[in-house]
Design a protein around this motif. Structure first.
Motif, PDB file in Angstrom:
ATOM      1  N   LYS A  61       1.509 -12.614  -9.264  1.00 32.67           N
ATOM      2  CA  LYS A  61       2.806 -13.197  -9.613  1.00 32.67           C
ATOM      3  C   LYS A  61       3.798 -12.106  -9.969  1.00 32.67           C
ATOM      4  O   LYS A  61       3.478 -11.196 -10.734  1.00 32.67           O
ATOM      5  CB  LYS A  61       2.652 -14.177 -10.789  1.00 32.67           C
ATOM      6  N   VAL A  62       4.981 -12.229  -9.398  1.00 27.41           N
ATOM      7  CA  VAL A  62       6.073 -11.292  -9.685  1.00 27.41           C
ATOM      8  C   VAL A  62       7.018 -11.968 -10.674  1.00 27.41           C
ATOM      9  O   VAL A  62       7.496 -13.081 -10.410  1.00 27.41           O
ATOM     10  CB  VAL A  62       6.849 -10.931  -8.399  1.00 27.41           C
ATOM     11  N   HIS A  63       7.244 -11.321 -11.809  1.00 24.24           N
ATOM     12  CA  HIS A  63       8.135 -11.860 -12.849  1.00 24.24           C
ATOM     13  C   HIS A  63       9.232 -10.855 -13.189  1.00 24.24           C
ATOM     14  O   HIS A  63       8.978  -9.648 -13.203  1.00 24.24           O
ATOM     15  CB  HIS A  63       7.361 -12.110 -14.150  1.00 24.24           C
ATOM     16  N   ARG A  64      10.413 -11.369 -13.517  1.00 25.53           N
ATOM     17  CA  ARG A  64      11.455 -10.504 -14.071  1.00 25.53           C
ATOM     18  C   ARG A  64      11.021  -9.983 -15.432  1.00 25.53           C
ATOM     19  O   ARG A  64      10.449 -10.732 -16.233  1.00 25.53           O
ATOM     20  CB  ARG A  64      12.741 -11.320 -14.301  1.00 25.53           C
ATOM     21  N   THR A  65      11.327  -8.742 -15.711  1.00 25.32           N
ATOM     22  CA  THR A  65      10.911  -8.152 -16.981  1.00 25.32           C
ATOM     23  C   THR A  65      11.693  -8.719 -18.162  1.00 25.32           C
ATOM     24  O   THR A  65      11.136  -8.982 -19.224  1.00 25.32           O
ATOM     25  CB  THR A  65      11.084  -6.615 -16.932  1.00 25.32           C
ATOM     26  N   ASP A  66      12.993  -8.951 -17.969  1.00 24.38           N
ATOM     27  CA  ASP A  66      13.812  -9.324 -19.136  1.00 24.38           C
ATOM     28  C   ASP A  66      13.603 -10.763 -19.595  1.00 24.38           C
ATOM     29  O   ASP A  66      13.707 -11.049 -20.777  1.00 24.38           O
ATOM     30  CB  ASP A  66      15.296  -9.015 -18.897  1.00 24.38           C
ATOM     31  N   ILE A 110       4.338  -7.123 -11.918  1.00 25.91           N
ATOM     32  CA  ILE A 110       3.401  -7.939 -11.151  1.00 25.91           C
ATOM     33  C   ILE A 110       2.105  -8.066 -11.937  1.00 25.91           C
ATOM     34  O   ILE A 110       1.546  -7.072 -12.404  1.00 25.91           O
ATOM     35  CB  ILE A 110       3.109  -7.328  -9.764  1.00 25.91           C
ATOM     36  N   GLN A 111       1.697  -9.325 -12.096  1.00 27.44           N
ATOM     37  CA  GLN A 111       0.452  -9.641 -12.800  1.00 27.44           C
ATOM     38  C   GLN A 111      -0.565 -10.048 -11.728  1.00 27.44           C
ATOM     39  O   GLN A 111      -0.274 -10.924 -10.906  1.00 27.44           O
ATOM     40  CB  GLN A 111       0.734 -10.823 -13.738  1.00 27.44           C
ATOM     41  N   SER A 112      -1.728  -9.414 -11.742  1.00 29.26           N
ATOM     42  CA  SER A 112      -2.743  -9.729 -10.739  1.00 29.26           C
ATOM     43  C   SER A 112      -4.037 -10.189 -11.395  1.00 29.26           C
ATOM     44  O   SER A 112      -4.409  -9.714 -12.465  1.00 29.26           O
ATOM     45  CB  SER A 112      -3.059  -8.482  -9.887  1.00 29.26           C
ATOM     46  N   SER A 113      -4.712 -11.113 -10.748  1.00 30.42           N
ATOM     47  CA  SER A 113      -6.065 -11.482 -11.160  1.00 30.42           C
ATOM     48  C   SER A 113      -6.871 -11.751  -9.887  1.00 30.42           C
ATOM     49  O   SER A 113      -6.287 -11.847  -8.802  1.00 30.42           O
ATOM     50  CB  SER A 113      -6.052 -12.710 -12.063  1.00 30.42           C
ATOM     51  N   ILE A 114      -8.187 -11.839 -10.011  1.00 28.78           N
ATOM     52  CA  ILE A 114      -8.990 -12.078  -8.799  1.00 28.78           C
ATOM     53  C   ILE A 114      -9.943 -13.237  -8.991  1.00 28.78           C
ATOM     54  O   ILE A 114     -10.322 -13.579 -10.114  1.00 28.78           O
ATOM     55  CB  ILE A 114      -9.796 -10.834  -8.361  1.00 28.78           C
ATOM     56  N   GLU A 115     -10.324 -13.842  -7.876  1.00 24.15           N
ATOM     57  CA  GLU A 115     -11.363 -14.869  -7.864  1.00 24.15           C
ATOM     58  C   GLU A 115     -12.201 -14.643  -6.621  1.00 24.15           C
ATOM     59  O   GLU A 115     -11.679 -14.297  -5.558  1.00 24.15           O
ATOM     60  CB  GLU A 115     -10.749 -16.274  -7.859  1.00 24.15           C
ATOM     61  N   ARG A 116     -13.521 -14.819  -6.781  1.00 27.76           N
ATOM     62  CA  ARG A 116     -14.410 -14.602  -5.639  1.00 27.76           C
ATOM     63  C   ARG A 116     -14.333 -15.800  -4.693  1.00 27.76           C
ATOM     64  O   ARG A 116     -14.297 -16.944  -5.126  1.00 27.76           O
ATOM     65  CB  ARG A 116     -15.841 -14.432  -6.138  1.00 27.76           C
ATOM     66  N   VAL A 117     -14.364 -15.518  -3.404  1.00 31.47           N
ATOM     67  CA  VAL A 117     -14.375 -16.585  -2.405  1.00 31.47           C
ATOM     68  C   VAL A 117     -15.755 -16.664  -1.746  1.00 31.47           C
ATOM     69  O   VAL A 117     -16.298 -17.746  -1.538  1.00 31.47           O
ATOM     70  CB  VAL A 117     -13.300 -16.343  -1.323  1.00 31.47           C
ATOM     71  N   SER A 118     -16.332 -15.507  -1.463  1.00 36.20           N
ATOM     72  CA  SER A 118     -17.667 -15.452  -0.851  1.00 36.20           C
ATOM     73  C   SER A 118     -18.238 -14.066  -1.103  1.00 36.20           C
ATOM     74  O   SER A 118     -17.654 -13.273  -1.840  1.00 36.20           O
ATOM     75  CB  SER A 118     -17.590 -15.742   0.644  1.00 36.20           C
TER      76      SER A 118
END
Lengths: 132, 132, 132, 132
Positions: D98-103, D81-89
């Motif tokens: 996002k969840v991705h298959r490793t292979d 799982i790849q995570s990033s953030i963005e401010r809303v307030s």
């Protein structure tokens, strides 16, 4: 005898699909969820709320679990758990718990769950549960 | 002795926050999830895939669980489970499983989980697991 | 209006302690369990058993979930889930689901869950659900 | 672009059998467990421990979840799982996960999870997360 037990110590459930695993039966671990819920309802019926005593810093913890899995359950099965207690020592007690099918009273699972209080403050609680 | 056991029979885990309950510790039922995963990894390391044998109609089912809860675990704790097996009868075997902290090898939980095959088709699987 | 919805489409629950996390509130993921159970009860009330149609090879799968978490729930809270459906396309439908407290009808969570059948065999099921 | 994201914001998992349901695939609710764990690891990598800030009375709570289920996963599947953030307030931020298959890096699930602090004391935490 089960018939001598107080009917109010029965907690009724129905198997939910998300509790079943790839074998199509209730996953083994889920029975511990059911049993915990039945114990906390048992305690509540004696005037003790698990979340409240936890917030007060009184921890009741499971130290031993023995579960005999006798039958499997499937999606939608209705069942009830009958619980009773016996004192083991000052701070320790056993919950004797049986899971039965609702429609025919068949035994699904039998368990002995040993619970203790980790601090002396738990003694009145153990006393209260055993006396009631 | 634990040191005689094959290190490859260790499965490593880390406690995730959603596995902890209102006491702030790993919920009792979650240990059965951990132990099941360790058993299935053990089987897989012997060439047997649990999902595959289930799809073939060969059911390995837990019939008895005995768990001794020795210490609690909290969010982020790293641990490993060491599993070994012993034959009980033609279709039955015990998984002996121990949960240890990774950093200091302290014992967290000790379990004996009795598994059986519900059909004769399971016998080669039990034979294979005990022999390997 | 909620009052126009069929009362039989309400499924009643009570929060169990093991569903609460270290914040002492029902864990976010657990709401998806509740919602799934309410959807399967909804389907069952229309004569369709989820486990049975799955065994027949007809898969209803969730493709989109939108959940608005409005209030938290704690140990012992009583609530009900009201579900209704709307067709989106031939093989797709939305479940509109609302979680309310039982004692005062306060809204806890609102969800739109989009479900589809992965094969044409699912079309009669979608037709049946929308028509009923 | 995913490739611009910090690789250290990837958390690696493997599907465990108990996470799969009667359809033989990872249950929908379990993805919220995975996503929560990835968010808490993300926070931890920025020096914030979820259990610790909770103990300090600073609650980060999920107020909105949007999940697009694109592919199913089965027993043993490896993914990250790849995570990033963005401010809303001031007190609110989105986790884009996002969840991705490793292979083969195939996309399994895409989610936008909106988190807020329920008290002003959470503002420094939101500031810290967005800045880092």
């Amino acid at each position: 005898m089960q018939d001598n037990l107080n009917q109010k110590d029965r907690v009724y459930f129905e198997v939910r699909d998300y509790e079943c695993d790839i074998q199509g039966i209730v996953n083994n671990a889920v029975y511990q969820n059911y049993l915990e819920h039945a114990r906390h309802q048992f305690i509540k019926s004696r005037g003790l709320d698990f979340a409240e005593i936890t917030a007060q810093g009184i921890y009741l913890v499971l130290i031993k679990a023995e579960l005999d899995y006798i039958q499997s359950m499937h999606s939608g099965d209705a069942f009830y758990i009958q619980s009773s207690i016996e004192r083991v020592s000052k701070l320790k007690l056993n919950f004797l718990q049986k899971v039965h099918r609702t429609d025919n009273d068949q035994l699904i699972l039998s368990a002995k769950m040993t619970v203790t209080s980790t601090t002396k403050e738990g003694k009145p609680i153990v006393d209260h549960l055993v006396a009631s």
